[in-house]
Write a protein that holds these residues in place. Structure first.
Motif, PDB file in Angstrom:
ATOM      1  N   LYS A 254       0.827  -1.204   0.000  1.00  0.00           N
ATOM      2  CA  LYS A 254       0.000   0.000   0.000  1.00  0.00           C
ATOM      3  C   LYS A 254       0.864   1.258   0.000  1.00  0.00           C
ATOM      4  O   LYS A 254       0.590   2.221  -0.734  1.00  0.00           O
TER       5      LYS A 254
ATOM      6  N   LYS B 295       2.570   1.690  -3.415  1.00  0.00           N
ATOM      7  CA  LYS B 295       1.623   2.127  -4.445  1.00  0.00           C
ATOM      8  C   LYS B 295       1.266   3.595  -4.283  1.00  0.00           C
ATOM      9  O   LYS B 295       1.060   4.319  -5.270  1.00  0.00           O
ATOM     10  N   SER B 296       1.205   4.057  -3.046  1.00  0.00           N
ATOM     11  CA  SER B 296       0.966   5.483  -2.802  1.00  0.00           C
ATOM     12  C   SER B 296       2.132   6.301  -3.353  1.00  0.00           C
ATOM     13  O   SER B 296       1.934   7.349  -3.989  1.00  0.00           O
TER      14      SER B 296
ATOM     15  N   HIS C 189       4.041   5.373  -5.729  1.00  0.00           N
ATOM     16  CA  HIS C 189       4.010   5.234  -7.196  1.00  0.00           C
ATOM     17  C   HIS C 189       3.052   6.232  -7.828  1.00  0.00           C
ATOM     18  O   HIS C 189       3.302   6.743  -8.927  1.00  0.00           O
ATOM     19  N   ARG C 190       1.953   6.496  -7.138  1.00  0.00           N
ATOM     20  CA  ARG C 190       1.011   7.487  -7.665  1.00  0.00           C
ATOM     21  C   ARG C 190       1.634   8.879  -7.693  1.00  0.00           C
ATOM     22  O   ARG C 190       1.337   9.692  -8.573  1.00  0.00           O
ATOM     23  N   LEU C 191       2.510   9.148  -6.726  1.00  0.00           N
ATOM     24  CA  LEU C 191       3.187  10.450  -6.690  1.00  0.00           C
ATOM     25  C   LEU C 191       4.353  10.500  -7.673  1.00  0.00           C
ATOM     26  O   LEU C 191       4.639  11.563  -8.249  1.00  0.00           O
ATOM     27  N   ARG C 192       5.015   9.351  -7.866  1.00  0.00           N
ATOM     28  CA  ARG C 192       6.167   9.296  -8.781  1.00  0.00           C
ATOM     29  C   ARG C 192       5.991   8.091  -9.713  1.00  0.00           C
ATOM     30  O   ARG C 192       6.653   7.072  -9.580  1.00  0.00           O
ATOM     31  N   PRO C 193       5.083   8.200 -10.679  1.00  0.00           N
ATOM     32  CA  PRO C 193       4.733   7.053 -11.530  1.00  0.00           C
ATOM     33  C   PRO C 193       5.870   6.553 -12.413  1.00  0.00           C
ATOM     34  O   PRO C 193       5.800   5.422 -12.913  1.00  0.00           O
ATOM     35  N   HIS C 194       6.890   7.353 -12.625  1.00  0.00           N
ATOM     36  CA  HIS C 194       7.983   6.947 -13.513  1.00  0.00           C
ATOM     37  C   HIS C 194       9.226   6.474 -12.752  1.00  0.00           C
ATOM     38  O   HIS C 194      10.267   6.212 -13.370  1.00  0.00           O
TER      39      HIS C 194
ATOM     40  N   LYS D  70       8.846   1.067  -8.736  1.00  0.00           N
ATOM     41  CA  LYS D  70       8.267  -0.044  -9.503  1.00  0.00           C
ATOM     42  C   LYS D  70       8.942  -1.365  -9.129  1.00  0.00           C
ATOM     43  O   LYS D  70       8.266  -2.392  -8.971  1.00  0.00           O
TER      44      LYS D  70
ATOM     45  N   TYR E 274       4.992  -4.635 -13.165  1.00  0.00           N
ATOM     46  CA  TYR E 274       5.747  -3.491 -12.635  1.00  0.00           C
ATOM     47  C   TYR E 274       7.242  -3.580 -12.969  1.00  0.00           C
ATOM     48  O   TYR E 274       7.926  -2.555 -12.985  1.00  0.00           O
TER      49      TYR E 274
END
Length: 291
Positions: free
Chosen positions: A8, A11-12, A14-19, A24, A56
């Motif tokens: 969790k 993933k949080s 990842h939403r802020l830094r998707p790249h 990942k 991922y």
């Protein structure tokens, strides 16, 4: 220790830094751990987790390797081999995929390919599992001296490896040394009294020496759900054909196949194997397999 909490959190992030490759990769690793955790409950769920791990980080060899393990467990060997090969592509020095590809090809009867992959695995790791399987594959190629060297080499590495003694027993059985075979299978039983495959081979080997007895009865611990099976092995008769009766309180096609396969796999004699059950399900009451 909270694996789902870690997922969790990652993933949080990842939403802020998707790249972010690092994030990942962390998510990919967590999904592998979850897959390993749920595998005991459901192989299908573990497959889902490993696929998410690959989503991922598609270059994660451990994810592809574990996916291959799960496919192997449910009999999807082509998919398993594909997953192992992808793992090798991303990490050519990862021994696990070579080992499992070799074992699969050995079980499928392609001994040349099995020897090729197991030899590659042996270049990366020296283990009794690799040596034993390589020896058994070589045995079926007719390379008896090389096979014996591999299997006995495995025993030198680990003198408590049941698999190595089982394969040495098969070597002696294949070579006609029945006493040697029995000694090895009894050694397996001494190490692990719940080793069903060795118990089956022990019965088969003992059958060659039976003269005065009409039957041999042996009870072996089969699984948590099936406490005991009773094997009745009549002596070898004039036509050189062995009849093996299997009595079970619960029996179905899949379990029957898994049970009798080690008895007939790789042996040249003819066998009649009968499986009987007192199950109330009509179509499971008897199964006959002939080779």
């Amino acid at each position: 220790g909270d694996i789902y909490g870690s997922l969790k959190a990652f993933k949080s992030a990842h939403r802020l830094r998707p790249h972010s490759t690092e994030i990942k990769n962390n998510i990919s690793t967590v999904y592998i751990n979850i897959g390993n955790l749920v595998k005991t409950e459901s192989i299908k769920k573990s497959i889902v987790m490993y696929k998410k791990s690959i989503y991922y980080n598609h270059r994660n060899p451990i994810a592809h390797y574990n996916l291959g393990l799960s496919y192997t467990c449910i009999g999807k060997f082509t998919r398993a081999i594909t997953s192992y090969l992808i793992a090798i592509d991303f990490d050519p020095k990862y021994p696990g995929p070579y080992v499992n590809i070799g074992i699969l090809y050995r079980e499928l009867g392609d001994f040349n390919t099995a020897v090729s992959y197991l030899t590659k695995a042996l270049d990366l790791i020296s283990s009794p599992i690799v040596l034993s399987n390589l020896g058994l594959a070589m045995l079926h190629q007719g390379k008896t001296s090389e096979a014996f060297k591999c299997i006995t080499g495995a025993i030198k590495i680990d003198r408590n490896c049941v698999l190595s003694y089982n394969y040495l027993g098969q070597f002696f059985l294949y070579s006609g040394d029945i006493s040697g075979a029995i000694s090895c299978f009894q050694k397996c039983a001494n190490i692990d009294s719940k080793d069903c495959k060795s118990a089956q081979y022990l019965l088969l080997s003992t059958n060659y020496l039976v003269k005065d007895q009409d039957v041999i009865d042996m009870h072996i611990d089969w699984s948590k759900n099936m406490k005991y099976k009773q094997l009745t092995v009549p002596p070898k008769h004039k036509l050189n054909k062995i009849k093996i009766g299997i009595l079970s309180s619960y029996l179905n096609n899949n379990r029957s196949y898994r049970f009798i396969r080690p008895l007939i796999y790789g042996l040249s004699d003819e066998y009649e194997i009968y499986c009987y059950s007192n199950s109330l399900v009509e179509d499971e009451t008897s199964i006959s397999v002939k080779k």
